[in-house]
Design a protein around this motif. Sequence first.
Motif, short mmCIF file in Angstrom:
data_model
loop_
_atom_site.label_atom_id
_atom_site.label_comp_id
_atom_site.label_asym_id
_atom_site.label_seq_id
_atom_site.Cartn_x
_atom_site.Cartn_y
_atom_site.Cartn_z
N VAL A 236 45.69 45.75 35.09
CA VAL A 236 46.53 45.51 36.26
C VAL A 236 46.65 44.00 36.49
CG1 VAL A 236 45.92 47.68 37.39
CG2 VAL A 236 44.55 45.65 37.81
N GLU A 237 47.55 43.62 37.38
CA GLU A 237 47.69 42.21 37.73
C GLU A 237 46.71 41.85 38.83
OE1 GLU A 237 51.45 40.43 38.30
OE2 GLU A 237 52.42 41.69 36.80
N GLU A 238 46.21 40.62 38.75
CA GLU A 238 45.29 40.15 39.78
C GLU A 238 46.02 40.11 41.12
OE1 GLU A 238 42.25 36.97 38.87
OE2 GLU A 238 43.71 35.87 40.06
N PRO A 239 45.34 40.54 42.18
CA PRO A 239 46.01 40.54 43.48
C PRO A 239 46.32 39.12 43.97
CG PRO A 239 43.67 41.03 43.72
CD PRO A 239 43.96 41.00 42.25
N PHE B 123 28.55 47.65 47.47
CA PHE B 123 29.90 47.07 47.41
C PHE B 123 30.94 48.14 47.66
CE2 PHE B 123 29.31 48.66 43.11
CZ PHE B 123 30.55 49.19 42.79
N ILE B 124 32.13 47.68 48.00
CA ILE B 124 33.29 48.57 48.10
C ILE B 124 34.45 47.92 47.34
CG2 ILE B 124 32.57 49.50 50.34
CD1 ILE B 124 34.86 47.83 51.59
N LEU B 125 35.44 48.73 47.03
CA LEU B 125 36.66 48.24 46.39
C LEU B 125 37.80 48.39 47.38
CD1 LEU B 125 36.23 50.03 42.92
CD2 LEU B 125 35.49 47.72 43.57
N LYS B 126 38.53 47.32 47.59
CA LYS B 126 39.67 47.40 48.50
C LYS B 126 40.74 46.42 48.03
CE LYS B 126 41.09 47.28 53.31
NZ LYS B 126 40.70 47.52 54.67
N ASN B 127 41.95 46.89 47.90
CA ASN B 127 43.09 46.05 47.50
C ASN B 127 42.80 45.26 46.22
OD1 ASN B 127 44.11 47.02 49.90
ND2 ASN B 127 43.84 45.10 51.01
N LEU B 128 42.13 45.89 45.27
CA LEU B 128 41.75 45.28 43.99
C LEU B 128 40.76 44.11 44.15
CD1 LEU B 128 45.10 45.38 41.96
CD2 LEU B 128 43.03 46.76 41.60
N ALA C 255 35.17 39.18 45.14
CA ALA C 255 35.79 38.71 43.90
C ALA C 255 36.86 39.69 43.48
CB ALA C 255 34.74 38.55 42.80
N SER C 256 37.70 39.23 42.59
CA SER C 256 38.75 40.10 42.06
C SER C 256 38.14 41.27 41.30
CB SER C 256 39.66 39.31 41.13
OG SER C 256 40.61 40.17 40.54
N GLN C 257 38.71 42.43 41.49
CA GLN C 257 38.32 43.61 40.73
C GLN C 257 38.92 43.55 39.34
OE1 GLN C 257 39.17 47.24 42.93
NE2 GLN C 257 39.29 48.41 41.02
N VAL C 258 39.87 42.62 39.16
CA VAL C 258 40.58 42.49 37.89
C VAL C 258 39.86 41.45 37.02
CG1 VAL C 258 42.80 41.97 36.82
CG2 VAL C 258 42.72 43.04 39.08
N CYS C 259 39.35 41.90 35.92
CA CYS C 259 38.53 41.05 35.06
C CYS C 259 39.36 39.90 34.45
CB CYS C 259 37.93 41.91 33.94
SG CYS C 259 36.77 41.02 32.90
N SER C 260 38.75 38.74 34.39
CA SER C 260 39.43 37.58 33.82
C SER C 260 39.51 37.65 32.29
CB SER C 260 38.72 36.29 34.24
OG SER C 260 37.40 36.27 33.74
N HIS C 261 38.85 38.62 31.70
CA HIS C 261 38.89 38.75 30.24
C HIS C 261 40.19 39.39 29.77
CE1 HIS C 261 37.54 40.97 26.42
NE2 HIS C 261 37.75 39.71 26.10
N GLN C 262 40.38 40.66 30.09
CA GLN C 262 41.61 41.34 29.66
C GLN C 262 42.27 42.12 30.78
OE1 GLN C 262 40.84 43.67 26.11
NE2 GLN C 262 40.61 41.85 24.84
N ALA C 263 41.96 41.74 32.02
CA ALA C 263 42.64 42.25 33.21
C ALA C 263 42.40 43.74 33.49
CB ALA C 263 44.14 41.96 33.14
N TYR C 264 41.32 44.30 32.97
CA TYR C 264 40.97 45.65 33.40
C TYR C 264 40.42 45.59 34.82
CZ TYR C 264 41.47 47.88 28.84
OH TYR C 264 41.97 48.40 27.68
N ASP C 265 40.66 46.65 35.57
CA ASP C 265 40.25 46.70 36.98
C ASP C 265 38.82 47.22 37.14
OD1 ASP C 265 40.69 49.30 36.18
OD2 ASP C 265 41.91 49.85 37.91
N LYS D 126 38.22 35.23 39.68
CA LYS D 126 38.73 34.82 40.99
C LYS D 126 37.80 35.32 42.09
CE LYS D 126 42.10 33.74 44.01
NZ LYS D 126 42.60 32.41 44.23
N VAL D 127 37.42 34.42 42.97
CA VAL D 127 36.59 34.83 44.11
C VAL D 127 37.36 34.52 45.40
CG1 VAL D 127 34.36 34.58 42.93
CG2 VAL D 127 35.36 32.63 44.15
N TYR D 128 36.96 35.18 46.47
CA TYR D 128 37.65 35.04 47.74
C TYR D 128 36.69 34.59 48.83
CZ TYR D 128 41.08 37.65 45.10
OH TYR D 128 41.95 38.03 44.12
N ASN D 129 37.26 34.02 49.85
CA ASN D 129 36.47 33.61 51.02
C ASN D 129 36.16 34.84 51.86
OD1 ASN D 129 36.75 30.69 50.57
ND2 ASN D 129 38.92 31.07 51.04
N VAL D 130 35.04 34.78 52.53
CA VAL D 130 34.70 35.84 53.49
C VAL D 130 34.30 35.17 54.80
CG1 VAL D 130 33.97 37.54 51.77
CG2 VAL D 130 32.30 35.94 52.70
#
Length: 148
Positions: free
Chosen positions: A38-41, A64-69, A83-93, A133-137
């Motif tokens: 999938v594409e990174e959110p 942990f939970i998964l929300k909006n990838l 962090a992104s659920q979408v792997c930076s290697h080959q974009a698997y979720d 990719k990581v996100y702020n909390v």
Amino acid sequence: MERKQFLKTLGGGAAFALIFPCLHGCSTDDPEITGTIVEEPTGVDFTIDLTSSEAVNLATNGGFILKNLVVVAKNLQGEYVAASQVCSHQAYDQVRFVDQKGGIFYCDVHGSQFEQNGTPLNQVDGNAAKTLKVYNVELSADMLRVFE
Ligand code: FES
């Protein structure tokens, strides 16, 4: 010998194995993996009510939970990370938070490991891994905001 005759001589099971070798995904090492590319959110900005049922897994360190990838985790020290659920290697979720090496993000498709700040911990396929990719909390009372 023609292809059809060849397959006939192999029998049904062997022919099936030759024709459908990738039913569970060819690019994974584990036949149980069912990840999707999938594409990174983008534009990530959402809030989680930590008292709600969707946040039950965030009550425990290492959960942990998964929300909006996005993987939203409560690390082993009790701090929230995302962090992104979408792997930076080959974009698997398939990125998840796991209780290894003090708490890391991990993708079981090919085994990529990332520090909580997204820094790759290993190489996959001999290639230099890319940062996850990581996100702020931001925690305000029982509301956890996750944003870019
Ligand atoms: S897609 Fe290869 S390790 Fe995640």
